[in-house]
Motif scaffolding. Structure first.
Motif, PDB file in Angstrom:
ATOM      1  N   LEU B 373     -22.643   0.084   2.470  1.00  0.00           N
ATOM      2  CA  LEU B 373     -23.165  -0.943   3.373  1.00  0.00           C
ATOM      3  C   LEU B 373     -22.134  -2.057   3.565  1.00  0.00           C
ATOM      4  CD1 LEU B 373     -26.779  -1.251   1.889  1.00  0.00           C
ATOM      5  CD2 LEU B 373     -26.230  -0.511   4.236  1.00  0.00           C
ATOM      6  N   ILE B 392     -26.396  -3.683  10.036  1.00  0.00           N
ATOM      7  CA  ILE B 392     -27.107  -2.404  10.140  1.00  0.00           C
ATOM      8  C   ILE B 392     -27.201  -1.951  11.599  1.00  0.00           C
ATOM      9  CG2 ILE B 392     -29.365  -1.283   9.769  1.00  0.00           C
ATOM     10  CD1 ILE B 392     -27.851  -1.902   7.182  1.00  0.00           C
ATOM     11  N   ASP B 393     -26.939  -0.672  11.802  1.00  0.00           N
ATOM     12  CA  ASP B 393     -27.215  -0.043  13.100  1.00  0.00           C
ATOM     13  C   ASP B 393     -28.696   0.313  13.119  1.00  0.00           C
ATOM     14  OD1 ASP B 393     -27.575   1.536  15.282  1.00  0.00           O
ATOM     15  OD2 ASP B 393     -26.178   3.112  14.660  1.00  0.00           O
ATOM     16  N   SER B 396     -30.162   3.801  13.606  1.00  0.00           N
ATOM     17  CA  SER B 396     -30.032   4.836  12.593  1.00  0.00           C
ATOM     18  C   SER B 396     -31.123   4.705  11.539  1.00  0.00           C
ATOM     19  CB  SER B 396     -28.652   4.735  11.919  1.00  0.00           C
ATOM     20  OG  SER B 396     -28.677   5.346  10.640  1.00  0.00           O
ATOM     21  N   GLU B 398     -31.381   6.367   8.908  1.00  0.00           N
ATOM     22  CA  GLU B 398     -30.770   6.426   7.581  1.00  0.00           C
ATOM     23  C   GLU B 398     -30.291   5.036   7.154  1.00  0.00           C
ATOM     24  OE1 GLU B 398     -27.273   8.885   7.370  1.00  0.00           O
ATOM     25  OE2 GLU B 398     -26.892   8.162   5.321  1.00  0.00           O
ATOM     26  N   GLU B 399     -29.677   4.314   8.086  1.00  0.00           N
ATOM     27  CA  GLU B 399     -29.188   2.974   7.733  1.00  0.00           C
ATOM     28  C   GLU B 399     -30.345   2.025   7.461  1.00  0.00           C
ATOM     29  OE1 GLU B 399     -26.009   0.995   9.596  1.00  0.00           O
ATOM     30  OE2 GLU B 399     -24.923   2.820  10.131  1.00  0.00           O
ATOM     31  N   LYS B 402     -31.560   2.732   4.103  1.00  0.00           N
ATOM     32  CA  LYS B 402     -30.618   2.210   3.104  1.00  0.00           C
ATOM     33  C   LYS B 402     -30.784   0.712   2.942  1.00  0.00           C
ATOM     34  CE  LYS B 402     -26.342   4.955   3.044  1.00  0.00           C
ATOM     35  NZ  LYS B 402     -24.941   4.910   3.441  1.00  0.00           N
TER      36      LYS B 402
END
Lengths: 468, 468
Positions: B373, B392-393, B396, B398-399, B402
């Motif tokens: 990150l 952060i995108d 996404s 997943e992001e 996270k």
């Protein structure tokens, strides 16, 4: 005259609770009359109302056990520290169980790097400062009396150096408390600041034992300053002294203490402490900082004081001289009583915006003279807080009546000046009507909070709220 | 990922309330979609939940009228300031009426002698300070954003100079508020300190609109210091910088600001603000005092910093240089976004005892690296408070996942270190589960207070408390 109020007693419940507590605590539950009366007594003019028993817990869990037993039988619980509160806070108007916290006197942890300390509620202010001295740390709040820290939390105490360090509300990081159902809660983390929900810490600070029993306290500490310097300055009038105070505060001088003694108080101090101060209004100050900083502060103050007619200005960084002056200030209660031996001292506690201070103090003096009351005045004037100590012959109904009239008049005057009836002593039994005059409908919401947290009204009933 | 929660809607009530409000407020009641969405939007990662209407009162009495109408129909009320809160505080999970306070923007009274000011809640921090400048006064709390003072009260805001001047809890003397039944109350007098009953002021500060709507604020002010000096110092590691901070605080230097920028933040600042600071951890400081005092403070700091390996130490009392550095600090949010254009910044807000700060910041950096990150860190390190800004995108999953894992992990780490999940941003919707992890059963008593003061749960529902 403020009469002690009386509330209905739950005789059966009290008997049952005493039996249960006696079984659980053995001889740490006591019912002797002298001990009970001592625990219903504070330095107040309200009649003694003794609890039915006194119990001496040594842990949070034991406090929780006591509360659970009392809750089961619907019996009042009155927490007790050193008994130095002033408004009948520890009276038992409905009887009940006094919880003497003084055996919970452990200093649990000193976190020197974080400038905080964790203590049990029975630790006294002086005990803590003696303990901390070797580490170069101190706890600044100083109400005069060697009060317990739990009691100081409960009454939102302050004192001479609140002008710099704030009151108990500013110096408590977190509390552990036993709530009315016996739950043990922690109000906050040990972080220096937080936005984590409602401020339960500040809700308990100043709640006078009516919302929960404080069983552990995390306090902010200060480093002992590199240098301490004290100063004194005489003035021809209270008005000029107050003007100098106002300018000193506005100027941003970080005074640690700035105390006013009126002419009568100075006379009392001279007699009691063997001083020879000019018998005119006096300011006593203390400065904390670096060696150069405290000299700069006291020099700047001296310039301001001279502008307002201050004279006989003396400053010193020598501990002996400093202590002598401040000891005289600390002894003012006893010194004042010396003005009229045998009299009882009844202290007012109004606090007003500093712009109104000179007017309020002057009016308080004139009114006392007009009513023929002996009432020396001392004040934590940097905060706008002052005490007129009425010296009353309690045997005289006329004098008691006069005292009541004066207290009521002064509280109303302060309220009319956007001030408060109590800067630091709290409401207790004695000031309940004034709280309503001061905050009106707000007290209805205080009562809602009380009812939510103590639905059966077992925590120190008859205090703060009229219907509490 | 923190999802916006949804609560049941009272469709009939909302419709009826809008009709009644429309009649009373005319075109000051608006229902356009864009306006509503703007009022459900804050700089948060929580989904927008727009209110059903926005109303613009201009007086306390009008706020009372709004609350009475909404109370009658059981409709949620969400107060709104500048919309700069970070945890979904102004979302409308059950719909309802947004009360935009920004037309209540009057500075009601400045009491220069008392160092206080009375303002309406829509006055912004910068508006107030611009107004006060000629009088040599300022209001110190600075959360970065030009927030409304009402919003700052509601979230118990603080910012860069809380280390010296405290947070909003320390700087509010008194509040006027409209309670859930439409009553207008004043929580305290204008006295600088008080022991008059429960601290309703502090109960409302930080209550995020869930206990009452703030309609007038009496704030403490400070004199503009004679001198302001700033300093910066680079360190080879965050650990050494934190050690220097700890020693500076312990030493009692009254720093006005002491801010940490980690290596990644310094790089962002260099790029964004055209600086050429060494790309290693940096401390930025500000000192307030007399001309001599600020030099003494910054010299003492420099000595301490050198002990801990500080280098490239520079200090200045020149406004231009000072402003350039502090502007860079204020622009850090935008500068950080520049590290990853198009990303959304998600800010953590933990605050820990200062002795744990180095460990907490180091762990936060390592964990971010380990998880891949990008998360520059800045901190109000004098208070132990820091923000990792996760870039952060949001497209996404997943992001987002996270980020959620990281936030949760960091909050738990801070709590395990006796710290808090929120030093200054508040709970809102987003941090409600963490409040429970942090304070456990205490939240049950918060809920009891909420239920007592807002029995129908119409004041900003779905905030702070899980069942609120």
């Amino acid at each position: 005259m403020v009469q002690a109020i009386t509330l209905p007693r739950n005789e059966g419940g009290i008997k049952a609770a005493i039996a249960a507590l006696s079984e659980a605590f053995g001889d740490r539950l006591q019912t002797g009359q002298a001990l009970r009366e001592q625990h219903g007594h504070t330095t107040t003019w309200i009649d003694n109302q003794a609890p039915d028993a006194v119990v001496f817990p040594t842990s949070s869990e034991e406090v929780s056990d006591i509360v659970k037993i009392c809750a089961e039988f619907g019996v009042p619980i009155i927490p007790f520290g050193t008994g130095t509160s002033l408004e009948g806070h520890v009276n038992a108007p409905a009887g009940g169980i006094c919880v003497d916290m003084m055996r919970m006197d452990q200093i649990v942890a000193v976190h020197a790097e974080d400038l905080d300390v964790v203590v049990q509620p029975g630790v006294t202010r002086e005990q803590l400062n003696t303990y901390l001295r070797d580490q170069g740390l101190f706890f600044p709040i100083d109400p005069g009396a060697n009060a317990s820290l739990g009691g100081m939390v409960a009454t939102r105490a302050s004192g001479t150096n609140a002008v710099r360090y704030g009151t108990m509300k500013d110096n408590v990081l977190s509390l552990e408390a036993v709530m009315a159902d016996g739950s043990i809660i922690r109000t906050a983390s040990r972080a220096k600041k937080s936005s984590a929900g409602y401020d339960m810490t500040r809700l308990l600070v100043g709640s006078e034992g009516t919302l929960g029993l404080i069983t552990e306290i995390t306090l902010k500490l200060q480093g002992i300053p590199e240098a301490i310097r004290s100063a004194r300055c005489s003035f021809r009038s209270v008005d000029e002294a107050c003007q100098a105070v106002m300018m000193t505060i506005q100027y941003g001088i970080p005074v640690a203490r700035i105390e006013l003694l009126d002419e009568m108080s100075v006379r009392a101090a001279n007699q009691h402490s063997g001083l020879d101060l000019p018998e005119v209004p006096l300011l006593l100050l203390e400065f904390h900082g670096s060696d150069a900083g405290v000299v700069e502060q006291s020099d700047t103050f001296a310039q301001i004081a001279e502008e307002f007619g201050g004279f006989d200005i003396a400053a010193t960084s020598t501990p002996e001289e400093r202590n002598k002056l401040w000891q005289a200030r600390h002894d003012m209660y006893w010194a004042s009583l010396g003005l009229r031996p045998g009299a009882k001292g009844i202290s007012t506690d109004v606090c007003v915006p500093i712009s109104k201070l000179a007017d309020c103090v002057s009016a308080a003096r004139s009114k006392a003279e007009e009513m023929g009351l002996i009432a020396p005045i001392v004040g934590h004037v940097g905060d706008g807080n002052f005490h007129a100590l009425l010296l009353i012959d309690m045997e005289s109904a006329e004098e008691r009546e006069k005292a009541d009239t004066y207290v009521s008049w002064l509280n109303d005057l302060a309220i009319s000046m956007e001030g408060t009836c109590t800067g630091e002593h709290g409401i207790g039994q004695g000031k309940r009507p004034y709280l309503v005059r001061e905050l009106g409908e707000t007290t209805r919401f205080m009562a809602a909070v009380k009812a939510a947290l103590d639905p059966d009204n077992i925590l120190n009933p008859g205090k703060i709220l009229i219907d509490g």
